[in-house]
Structures are given as structure tokens and as C-alpha cells.
Design a protein around this motif. Structure first.
Motif, mmCIF file in Angstrom:
data_model
loop_
_atom_site.group_PDB
_atom_site.id
_atom_site.type_symbol
_atom_site.label_atom_id
_atom_site.label_comp_id
_atom_site.label_asym_id
_atom_site.label_seq_id
_atom_site.Cartn_x
_atom_site.Cartn_y
_atom_site.Cartn_z
ATOM 1 N N SER A 16 66.730 116.471 116.867
ATOM 2 C CA SER A 16 67.221 117.361 115.810
ATOM 3 C C SER A 16 68.552 116.916 115.230
ATOM 4 C CB SER A 16 67.362 118.790 116.363
ATOM 5 O OG SER A 16 68.382 118.844 117.356
ATOM 6 N N ARG A 17 69.212 115.970 115.886
ATOM 7 C CA ARG A 17 70.540 115.543 115.442
ATOM 8 C C ARG A 17 70.494 114.103 114.956
ATOM 9 N NH1 ARG A 17 76.267 115.858 118.838
ATOM 10 N NH2 ARG A 17 77.628 115.796 116.995
ATOM 11 N N PRO A 18 71.035 113.805 113.769
ATOM 12 C CA PRO A 18 70.986 112.430 113.257
ATOM 13 C C PRO A 18 71.838 111.500 114.100
ATOM 14 C CG PRO A 18 72.381 113.798 111.857
ATOM 15 C CD PRO A 18 71.708 114.721 112.823
ATOM 16 N N ASN A 19 71.457 110.235 114.111
ATOM 17 C CA ASN A 19 72.145 109.220 114.895
ATOM 18 C C ASN A 19 72.488 108.043 113.987
ATOM 19 O OD1 ASN A 19 71.646 106.470 116.448
ATOM 20 N ND2 ASN A 19 72.478 107.923 117.929
ATOM 21 N N ALA A 20 73.721 107.548 114.083
ATOM 22 C CA ALA A 20 74.183 106.496 113.175
ATOM 23 C C ALA A 20 73.359 105.218 113.304
ATOM 24 C CB ALA A 20 75.660 106.207 113.428
ATOM 25 N N ALA A 21 72.956 104.859 114.521
ATOM 26 C CA ALA A 21 72.172 103.637 114.709
ATOM 27 C C ALA A 21 70.805 103.762 114.046
ATOM 28 C CB ALA A 21 72.018 103.340 116.202
#
Length: 308
Positions: A16-21
Motif C-alpha cells: 500500500s505504500r510506494p517505494n522509491a526503488a
């Protein structure tokens, strides 16, 4: 398009949470990302479409720097914050030139590590560690590192598009790797720097605050300082050696290749390319402070004093 609930994705992963990679993977056209990543990345592109050009330019810089290190006779690489495996990984580039090259990938992101392991399979020349690069000694002393990387010989240390996601004193992250490297080693860094603030840059920074790793933009001088006393490589082949601060250039300007991705019209003036800095530096001769005992392959060598 990305996909959900892939077999290589750890079950405990928070989708549910975006990840930079994974956002970076999406910018590059990869498929190892999830709905939250795509939504966040699309929000960035809506504000600053040139961010995708910057990501591709950074990837091209990675390829050129790997080829440069190989030209200098380096046959082992540590890729720190290696991210999601996509076409043209370090080992792909290296093995196309020298099949004996050894590559160690290091990343803390579970999807990056899980997919890297699935992609690599069993290859004695390549390995991956799940580790936080903020703990250099854990990485340098890791059994996988000791098996694969011989620090008594030159190594290319890659910090490509990762340090600007680490808060605080990043020199404390880089310095142990500089110290552990033998003469003839290369240090490769790309880092988003603080430049002229615009509505676009402020909004992009705000959007990255939604990820576990917000952007940490640093002044140009702070990025330059990460190379320590390594000798900067001129960004233009055949040119006279410039002052160190002139050897740190936008990612698309470091030894450009005509076959590289051509950024979209107008992106050359975009702050997302102009302030995305890159450099390569080499470790010079050393003066040993004492005579080291012979070390078996894989053990860490005595940390020497670099001659100015």
C-alpha cells in the motif's frame, strides 16, 4: 505494466505504500512495481515529466561507468543500493566484456533482493546481499562479500542514485568503502543535488515524502566531498584533467555515448537533469603504515594511507 502478488515478492511486503526503488523501476519501463508505486510515479511525472529522462540518463551513466572501470582493468564490482534488476544490470554489461568479472549486489529493498536472487539463479560470479548500506562493516565483513570480492585487488564501488535517499552524514557510509578499496579501485557516484528551487522540484520532494526514503538533496560541494582524496576522472575522454569540482557533471554529460537514450526536447535545461550529478574517481598509490601479513583471498586488507 506492473503486477501484484508475484511469487518473488515477500508475503510480508506492504503493497500500500510506494517505494522509491520500485518507482525508479517504473520510470525505466520495468514491471517490478505495484499499484501504489505506479500511482506515486505517475504523480511525479504529471508534475515533472523529465524525471523519467533523468532516470534513463542515470541508467546510461551506470553502463558507461562500468565499461570505464573494465577498461581500467577492474574485474570486480560492488553495486550498493542496486535496486530492482532490469535489462542492462552491472553483471550483464560486465560479462559482455569480460566473463570472469565478479559482481556483488547490495540492497535493503525486499522486492529488489528477491527478484535479483530469482534472476541470478546459481552463478558463482554474482551474488546479492540484503543489507542496509548505512552499515558498511556488515557488508564488507559479510561472508558473501568475502567469498566473491578480493579487496586486495582493485574494485569498482558503485553508489548510483542511492545516496540521495539517505539522511544525515552520508560520508560515514562512503568512507569505509573508500578505505577498504585497494589502489586502482574506482568510486562511482550519481546524486541528485540541490539547485535552484522551483515549484516542480518542491512538489517532487513532497511526493517522495510519501515513501520510506524521502529525497535528501545536497549541495554540489557536499557531493564532491564524497569522493575524498580519490582522483577525479575527466568527464570528457582525451581532455585535460579539470579541477575536481568540474569533473562532477550532469549524468548525461559524463563521457556520453551517441547510442545512449536521447532526452526529450527541453529536458537538458530541466533541473532534474542539470542537478543530477555524476562522477568517477580512482584511488591512487598508497604508502603502507605497516607491512601487512599475507591475507587469504576474500579477507579485508590493511587499510592504507592514501598519498596526496
Amino acid at each position: 505494466m506492473g503486477t501484484e502478488a508475484m511469487s518473488w515478492a515477500p508475503a510480508e511486503l506492504d503493497l500500500s505504500r510506494p517505494n522509491a526503488a520500485r518507482m525508479y523501476d517504473y520510470f525505466l519501463g520495468g514491471s517490478h512495481n505495484f499499484a501504489a508505486d505506479r500511482q506515486a510515479a505517475d504523480a511525479v511525472l504529471a508534475v515533472a515529466p523529465h524525471v523519467a529522462d533523468a532516470a534513463r540518463a542515470n541508467r546510461a551513466f551506470l553502463h558507461r561507468s562500468v565499461r570505464y572501470a573494465l577498461q581500467q582493468g577492474i574485474r570486480q564490482f560492488i553495486d550498493l543500493g542496486s535496486g530492482i534488476p532490469t535489462v542492462g544490470n552491472v553483471h550483464d554489461i560486465a560479462h559482455s566484456i569480460n566473463a570472469k568479472t565478479r559482481v556483488l549486489y547490495v540492497d535493503v529493498e525486499p522486492v529488489a533482493v528477491a527478484h535479483a536472487r530469482a534472476l541470478l539463479g546459481v552463478d558463482p560470479r554474482v551474488d546479492v546481499i540484503q543489507a542496509d548500506i548505512c552499515f558498511p562493516d556488515f557488508i564488507l565483513d559479510n561472508p558473501a562479500t568475502q567469498r566473491l570480492i578480493d579487496l586486495a585487488h582493485p574494485v569498482a564501488i558503485l553508489f548510483v542514485s542511492v545516496l540521495h535517499f539517505i539522511p544525515g552524514n552520508v560520508n560515514a557510509v562512503v568512507e569505509p568503502f573508500r578505505a577498504a578499496a585497494s589502489p586502482g579501485s574506482a568510486l562511482v557516484i550519481s546524486h541528485a543535488a540541490s539547485g535552484a528551487s522551483t515549484n516542480q522540484t518542491e512538489e517532487v520532494q513532497r511526493l517522495y515524502q510519501r515513501t520510506p526514503t524521502p529525497l535528501q538533496l545536497r549541495p554540489r560541494a557536499d557531493v564532491q566531498a564524497l569522493f575524498g582524496d580519490f582522483a577525479m576522472v575527466t568527464p570528457q575522454p582525451g581532455a585535460a584533467s579539470p579541477p575536481d569540482d568540474a569533473a562532477l557533471v550532469p549524468v548525461s554529460h559524463w563521457r556520453p555515448d551517441p547510442e545512449d537514450h536521447v532526452p526529450a526536447e527541453g529536458s537538458s535545461t530541466s533541473p532534474f537533469l542539470a542537478s543530477f550529478l555524476a562522477g568517477v574517481a580512482m584511488k591512487g598509490p598508497t604508502v603502507m603504515t605497516e607491512q601487512p601479513s599475507p591475507k587469504p583471498i576474500g579477507q579485508r586488507a590493511l587499510r592504507p594511507t592514501v598519498r596526496p
